[in-house]
Design an enzyme around this catalytic site. Structure first.
Site, short mmCIF file in Angstrom:
data_model
loop_
_atom_site.label_atom_id
_atom_site.label_comp_id
_atom_site.label_asym_id
_atom_site.label_seq_id
_atom_site.Cartn_x
_atom_site.Cartn_y
_atom_site.Cartn_z
N GLU A 199 0.84 -1.19 0.00
CA GLU A 199 0.00 0.00 0.00
C GLU A 199 0.88 1.25 0.00
OE1 GLU A 199 -2.29 2.87 -0.17
OE2 GLU A 199 -3.37 0.96 -0.13
N SER A 248 -7.57 8.46 -2.65
CA SER A 248 -7.07 8.41 -1.28
C SER A 248 -5.86 7.50 -1.24
CB SER A 248 -8.14 7.86 -0.32
OG SER A 248 -9.20 8.76 -0.15
N THR A 296 -19.34 5.76 2.08
CA THR A 296 -20.62 5.88 2.77
C THR A 296 -21.22 4.53 3.16
OG1 THR A 296 -21.87 5.84 0.70
CG2 THR A 296 -21.19 8.00 1.53
N HIS A 302 -17.17 7.32 -7.96
CA HIS A 302 -17.60 5.99 -8.42
C HIS A 302 -17.04 5.68 -9.81
CE1 HIS A 302 -21.43 6.12 -5.65
NE2 HIS A 302 -20.30 6.07 -4.98
N THR A 336 -19.04 -0.50 -5.01
CA THR A 336 -18.11 -1.27 -4.19
C THR A 336 -18.52 -2.73 -4.06
OG1 THR A 336 -17.49 0.71 -2.94
CG2 THR A 336 -16.98 -1.42 -1.94
#
Length: 513
Positions: free
Chosen positions: A44, A124, A135, A448, A494
């Site tokens: 990561e 991110s 969310t 998205h 997702t």
């Protein structure tokens, strides 16, 4: 589970997973369960911001720690410390360059002649990826959103719901939730099939033993079985700069990793490489690695998003739920208006403290004001794409990106239809907070993005990977994340991307059994 890059990278592993978001975590989880003999490593680029790794930032009760976690997720140039870390602040505005805490934008919003661009495209960088900031909405795709050439998709979606701990019931019994769904149903369900009618939104939310409602993130997907796997390691601040191929370019050999703490580079041998970044950086890494199929970076699609706010009228005499939790309020729950072919948009209606619409009147009763968000399916075009610059580098030293993206007449018609439906839903629920019309967010604000490493059933140049998520013509190289989704969707992606990761991971496990 976490291991510091300073302790040294392994010389070799069986499976190298690039990216620690929900899709990368799904590969680690499924392989830990089905092929525990394999040595797994997740690399990561971002830092470790929570314990356990991948926890959603809204579950961090201490506000200073939560703010630090968000700032640390904002890539090479985080926002200044004085900037707000409240995800609601400045969200529903008409600014062209909309940035949420925990994310970072491309340095500029380039657009070619005739393009509308994607000025709010954001990413991110942190352990857990965007799954630490999302969310939690996990609706299933329907009608044309469904990937028709995958007979196993239903089973993979079931498994994705297990990994994400998805439930439609956890908020369904909130005091005002039934009233919200009832009013929406009367207004919108007359031409919808049963499974596409208004219903409670499936959410990746769980209730803790003390009654708090908590967001599920990549930590939930990893699960104890991965964290306890002695053959699994997670390396943070470890940027994969290249997928290393055999000389013929037809098989993976491993990955080249840069330790961002020391600047040193290492080669880690691997029999399988899974590139599970976001829809922008997964194709970027393939491009940097010389893996450049014709469809790479193309069919980029966002979901045009409209938002609106309503004060509910004539509420029943019910008290709002108390103690809703750190990041989720249960007063009115989350209602789902599914996508259909006749209505090519997806709606969600939620309590405003869990919604992106700002609320200024502090005297309103909790649950009495709801935010409406409608997402539209984008017309898929190969011309909507990411172009990579080999003569210019980004903040990580990777090929810089240029986004070419345009809303078509079909897209504008869908937005008009969504605007009509959101106003119909608002009228059924109550009264608008003011005379401001529904706000159309700038392109990219939905987060998205899909399609840039899209799946296909045949290798015809229009897709990047096969139905098992393996890149065409490169044995052992897999892609994962929202970019794999090949259909035009309006629902939150997702759940689908984790389902496709389940399929890919099961394929690797079967090959190793």
């Amino acid at each position: 589970m976490p291991r510091s890059p300073r302790a040294g990278f392994p010389a070799d592993v069986d499976v190298a997973i690039v990216g620690s978001g929900p899709a990368g975590a799904a590969y680690a989880r499924v392989l830990s369960e089905r092929a525990p003999q394999l040595r797994l490593a997740v690399f990561e680029a971002g830092p470790l911001i929570s314990d356990p790794p991948g926890t959603h930032v809204k579950n961090i009760a201490d506000t200073a720690r939560r703010a630090r976690a968000q700032r640390d997720s904002e890539g090479p140039r985080p926002l200044v410390e004085a900037a707000s870390t409240d995800t609601m602040d400045d969200y529903a505005t008409d600014r062209a360059r909309l940035q949420r805490p925990g994310t970072f934008l491309l340095p500029n919003g380039p657009q070619g002649d005739g393009d509308t661009g994607m000025p709010a495209a954001a990413m991110s960088s942190n352990v857990g990826g965007m799954g630490a900031h999302w969310t939690g909405a996990c609706p299933r795709p329907g009608d044309a959103e469904v990937i028709g050439f995958l007979p196993e998709l239903g089973a993979w979606l079931d498994e994705a719901e297990r990994l994400l701990d998805v439930s439609a019931e956890v908020l369904a019994d909130a005091p005002f939730a039934d009233e919200v769904r009832k009013r929406l149903s009367v207004a919108l369900d007359h031409d919808r099939a049963g499974d596409r009618q208004v219903q409670a939104m499936p959410m990746a939310v769980r209730r803790a033993a003390d009654g708090r409602l908590l967001w599920c993130g990549a930590d939930t997907v990893f699960g104890d079985v991965t964290r306890d796997n002695p053959r699994f390691e997670l390396f943070s601040e470890a940027l994969v700069t290249r997928v290393v191929l055999e000389e013929d370019g037809q098989c993976v050999r491993g990955v080249r990793v840069r330790d961002l703490r020391t600047g040193t580079e290492h080669e880690v041998a691997a029999r399988y490489v899974v590139v599970a970044g976001d829809s922008l950086r997964t194709p970027q890494l393939l491009h940097a690695s010389g893996v450049r199929p014709a469809a790479l970076g193309r069919h980029l699609n966002d979901q045009p998003q409209l938002v609106y706010a309503v004060r509910m009228r004539d509420l029943p005499d019910l008290p709002p739920a108390a103690g809703g939790g750190v990041g989720v309020s249960a007063s009115s729950g989350v209602a789902w208006v599914p996508y259909t072919d006749a209505h090519p948009y997806h709606g969600q209606v939620m309590q405003l403290d869990a919604s992106p619409v700002p609320l200024e009147d502090d005297d309103l009763a909790p649950g009495s004001v709801v935010g409406l968000g409608w997402f539209c399916a984008k017309e898929l075009r190969a011309e909507d794409r990411i172009a990579f610059r080999d003569d210019e580098m980004d903040g990580y030293g990777m090929p810089a990106m240029e986004l070419h993206y345009r809303l078509t007449e079909t897209d504008l018609a869908a937005i008009d239809g969504a605007r009509t439906e959101i106003l119909r839903a608002a009228e059924a629920l109550g009264e608008p907070l003011d005379d401001t019309p529904p706000l159309l967010f700038p392109a990219g604000a939905s987060l998205h993005y899909q399609g840039t490493v899209r799946m296909g059933d045949i290798d015809d140049g229009a897709s990047v990977c096969d139905p098992n998520s393996q890149v065409w013509g490169v044995r052992g190289l897999f892609v994962a994340g929202n970019g794999v989704i090949p259909t035009a969707t309006a629902c939150n992606p997702t759940l689908t991307s984790v389902a496709l990761a389940v399929g890919g991971a099961r394929g690797i496990a079967a090959a190793e059994s």
